[in-house]
Design a protein around this motif. Structure first.
Motif, PDB file in Angstrom:
ATOM      1  N   ASN A  46     -23.541  31.443  42.790  1.00  0.00           N
ATOM      2  CA  ASN A  46     -23.392  32.639  42.738  1.00  0.00           C
ATOM      3  C   ASN A  46     -21.941  32.774  40.960  1.00  0.00           C
ATOM      4  O   ASN A  46     -22.333  33.572  40.234  1.00  0.00           O
ATOM      5  N   LEU A  49     -24.575  31.769  38.097  1.00  0.00           N
ATOM      6  CA  LEU A  49     -25.025  32.554  37.097  1.00  0.00           C
ATOM      7  C   LEU A  49     -24.415  33.577  36.385  1.00  0.00           C
ATOM      8  O   LEU A  49     -25.019  34.229  35.883  1.00  0.00           O
ATOM      9  N   MET A 204     -33.263  37.227  37.925  1.00  0.00           N
ATOM     10  CA  MET A 204     -34.132  36.371  38.620  1.00  0.00           C
ATOM     11  C   MET A 204     -34.886  35.662  38.020  1.00  0.00           C
ATOM     12  O   MET A 204     -34.228  34.182  37.707  1.00  0.00           O
ATOM     13  N   TYR A 208     -31.214  33.209  36.689  1.00  0.00           N
ATOM     14  CA  TYR A 208     -30.767  32.843  37.678  1.00  0.00           C
ATOM     15  C   TYR A 208     -31.735  31.609  37.877  1.00  0.00           C
ATOM     16  O   TYR A 208     -31.573  30.448  37.650  1.00  0.00           O
ATOM     17  N   PRO A 236     -31.733  36.797  46.166  1.00  0.00           N
ATOM     18  CA  PRO A 236     -31.915  35.878  45.702  1.00  0.00           C
ATOM     19  C   PRO A 236     -32.233  34.221  46.672  1.00  0.00           C
ATOM     20  O   PRO A 236     -32.278  33.323  45.750  1.00  0.00           O
ATOM     21  N   THR A 240     -34.935  31.603  45.104  1.00  0.00           N
ATOM     22  CA  THR A 240     -34.277  30.074  45.476  1.00  0.00           C
ATOM     23  C   THR A 240     -34.991  29.071  46.346  1.00  0.00           C
ATOM     24  O   THR A 240     -35.372  28.183  45.751  1.00  0.00           O
TER      25      THR A 240
END
Length: 748
Positions: A46, A49, A204, A208, A236, A240
């Motif tokens: 978190n 990012l 993303m 990310y 997210p 991941t």
């Protein structure tokens, strides 16, 4: 088995979410995973990012990717007559170099590492970046009759991030949010296949994904645990999981869990999930992970039933076999209760100094949530009341009440505080148990009062004036609690287990002790009427007018499948009150709709507008019905309702001396300052007011014995002092003279 714990984006950026700390501690615990700390690593992606986006290189990349679209949207807005949107979008592009230059200063200020000497430049220079939220804040400062100063820079930096977030949402990624990413998708998307189409979103893919590639360049793990606390972390989390599956294939076993999973994904059986995960862990997770660790790969292939773990096993023919959890198992339940009491959250992988502390409101209680980096923990798992009709009372996070071992917890949190330089504790309990809270507070006092702590409580009669003063003396700085329905009949209907008088008295006690107070309110209950909402609103207004609340928040009632009221409706056969058992989402399966709920929607905006004014000390005398642009009834609550309850509170405290006797004397504590001899009397301060009594009273009690009743004094010294006091029954009458003036009497 090497383990990686992941907190995906996006939750509040000021503190790491605690689930990772508890899982890290569990997997390293001798009675848990029993792995060395080096084999268990927690990554808070978190915050990573956040800096991937909000940095010099991040904004440079952002504007490269979004400039053309931003200018196109500006042209479209201008053609539609929306000059304000057109101006703002073009302003971002025109000022992009300013944003890029200043962004590292902005984040440094918010994380406490800013260059103080540059703050006047950021505040006054016409070449510093500006967005509409920043300008609105500066306008409000000007309208208040003062000039901005460098003390406003932290607010200005917070609004700068909010302005950039607005730009990202409009010009780059409509799902982006500073708090919860793509939350509406998880709540509203009808099918999992529709949701999957949104996973490759711009943030993303472009921001990310590089975070994942940087963090796991030297990767070695077999088990990956991804926590999903809110709907806004679901997308997210799946991104991941897919990245790991694509990168490492069958070398990794991926499991998801957390608050969103426990409430909304209890029935998640879509075979498509097997592309992302291998299992779903429910509730605390300790029992399910223990079962998983005790099961070999060969045994997993045979797909057994494991405690609170749903398995998704790919078959050779391409199909997916789904094995249901073993929901009940006495041995696992006993183990979970034992380990819950012992676990101390482990923040060893966290660098607290990089977390930004945001300021988005001048209200003191609102700021406590974001303007500070908190070590998060709980005194007890679950809720000690767990009977409110609207709550998820059939789920473990509410009904599975289990206190922790307070002394080891305190020692562990203090150790973390000293190692990390963070001395604020945010207790995330459903409701802090008063006995455990008192014990923690006392340990803090005896350690020299190093910790400042706050959390959620229940407004009930347990919190007397004396207990609140004791807790404040020992480090408690703020409480939040649910009033929900501020009417007598409303509290009874939701089985709140308290009443307006007790709520008022608790708020009085906390506020007198200098403790910040926040309340949660709910409108639109299944049995609500315009009259009950207006009565609740009027009572809330009186709370603010009397200074009993610092802040509050209105929520619209949501019927959940795991609530007491829904289960009762099922038993009573009155399901006609429910318009549909089908939720609107493929994921939010816990939320249901009931007949007539939509009629309360119109109350939301007026309730919020009024509350925002009250929280800032404005329009407190205005009749509540004037906040509505539609017809509402007048409140049936008298205008002096809360003031009368405050008088009752004062009378109750005045009579408190009668409770002091040879038995209750053991619960006496001295919170006043050291009495100073002034002629023929002693004087001291208590709750910022000067107190006094004759020399005779203090001499009869013995000053040294009185001071030995301070919370910071050792238990041995305190016990010895109480024994001396008990040997002199006549001193009790003297103690009554100073009760409530520095000397407090607790009920336990």
């Amino acid at each position: 088995m090497k383990t990686i714990i992941i907190t995906p984006p996006v939750v509040q950026f000021n503190s790491p979410y605690p689930s990772g700390a508890y899982l890290k501690a569990f997997f390293s615990h001798p009675e848990g995973g029993a792995q060395s700390s080096g084999d268990v690593v927690w990554h808070d992606l978190n915050i990573r990012l956040f800096y991937e986006v909000f940095s010099h290189t991040g904004l440079t990349r952002l504007f490269e990717l979004s400039e053309a679209r931003a200018l196109h949207l500006a042209d479209e807005a201008e053609r539609k007559g929306d000059d304000n949107t057109a101006f703002n979008l073009r302003r971002y592009i025109s000022q992009k170099q300013n944003w890029i230059i200043w962004i590292d200063f902005i984040t440094a200020v918010l994380s406490g590492k800013g260059a103080r000497e540059k703050e006047p430049q950021f505040l006054y220079s016409p070449f510093a970046p500006r967005g509409s939220r920043m300008e609105n804040y500066l306008s409000e400062v000007s309208e208040s009759g003062r000039e901005p100063t460098v003390d406003d820079v932290k607010f200005l930096c917070s609004f700068a991030l909010a302005d950039l977030s607005d730009y990202i949402t409009v010009a780059f990624d409509p799902q982006f949010s500073l708090v919860r990413y793509a939350e509406s998708l998880a709540v509203d998307t009808r099918s999992f296949s529709d949701f999957e189409k949104q996973i490759d979103s711009p943030v993303m893919e472009h921001f990310y994904k590089p975070v994942l590639e940087k963090c796991f360049i030297d990767f070695s793990a077999e088990l990956i645990c991804i926590s999903i606390p809110f709907a806004g972390t679901f997308l997210p989390a799946l991104y991941t999981a897919r990245w790991f599956k694509q990168k490492f294939g069958e070398k990794v076993f991926i499991c998801i869990g957390g608050g969103f999973v426990n409430t909304e994904l209890r029935e998640a059986r879509d075979p498509a999930l097997a592309k992302y995960i291998d299992a779903i862990s429910y509730d605390r997770g300790y029992g399910s992970y223990r079962a998983l660790l005790n099961t070999s790969h060969a045994e997993l292939d045979s797909a057994p039933q494991l405690y609170k773990l749903r398995l998704f096993t790919k078959q050779s023919d391409g199909t997916v076999k789904i094995n249901e959890p073993l929901w009940q198992d006495p041995a696992s339940e006993k183990y979970e209760n034992q380990i819950t009491a012992k676990i101390i959250p482990d923040y060893s992988d966290i660098d607290f100094s990089i977390y930004p502390r945001m300021c988005d409101d001048t209200n003191a209680m609102h700021r406590i949530w974001t303007d500070g980096t908190w070590i998060k923990a709980y005194l007890a798992h679950g809720c000690y009341w767990h009977r409110c009709a609207f709550c998820d009372t059939s789920l473990d996070y509410v009904c599975g009440y289990k206190p922790t071992d307070i002394e080891p917890l305190f020692n562990g949190l203090l150790k973390t505080a000293r190692e990390k330089g963070v001395y604020g504790i945010h207790f995330v309990d459903e409701a802090l148990p008063p006995v455990a809270l008192k014990k923690f507070a006392l340990l803090n006092a005896r350690a020299g009062n190093p910790l400042y702590f706050w959390g959620n409580v229940r407004f009930e009669k347990t919190f007397t004036k004396d207990l609140a003063a004791f807790l404040s003396y020992c480090g408690l700085g703020g409480v939040s609690a649910g009033i929900e329905s501020a009417t007598g009949t409303g509290l009874e209907a939701i089985n709140k287990g308290t009443d307006i008088a007790s709520i008022t008295h608790a708020c009085c006690a906390f506020k007198e002790a200098g403790i910040l107070v926040h309340s949660y309110m709910i409108y639109g209950f299944w049995n609500d009427t315009p009259q009950s909402i207006i009565d609740s609103m009027e009572t809330l207004r009186q709370f603010f007018a009397a200074g009993l609340l610092d802040s509050a928040f209105w929520h619209k009632f949501v019927l959940t499948r795991n609530s007491t009221v829904y289960n009762q409706w099922q038993k009573d056969g009155t399901l006609d009150l429910v318009s549909s058992e089908e939720s609107s989402s493929a994921f939010a399966r816990n939320n249901l709709h009931f007949k007539g709920e939509e009629k309360f929607n119109k109350f939301g905006t007026p309730l919020e507008l009024a509350l925002n004014s009250w929280m800032h000390g404005e329009r407190l005398d205005q009749h509540v019905q004037k906040w509505f642009n539609f017809q509402v009834p007048k409140p049936l609550v008298s205008r002096d309702f809360i003031n009368n309850l405050i008088e009752e509170y004062e009378q109750k405290n005045n009579a408190r001396a009668s409770k002091l006797n040879e038995t209750t004397v053991k619960n006496l504590w001295w919170l006043g300052g050291r009495p100073v001899l002034c002629g023929n009397e002693y004087r001291w301060l208590y709750l910022l007011e000067e107190q006094s009594c004759s020399v005779d009273i203090i001499n009869k009690i013995n000053l040294n014995l009185l001071l030995a009743l301070r919370p910071e004094v050792s238990e041995f010294e305190r016990t010895a002092a109480l024994e001396q006091i008990s040997k002199n029954p006549a001193s009790i009458s003297k103690l009554k003279k100073i009760l409530g003036r520095g000397l407090v009497l607790l009920d336990f």
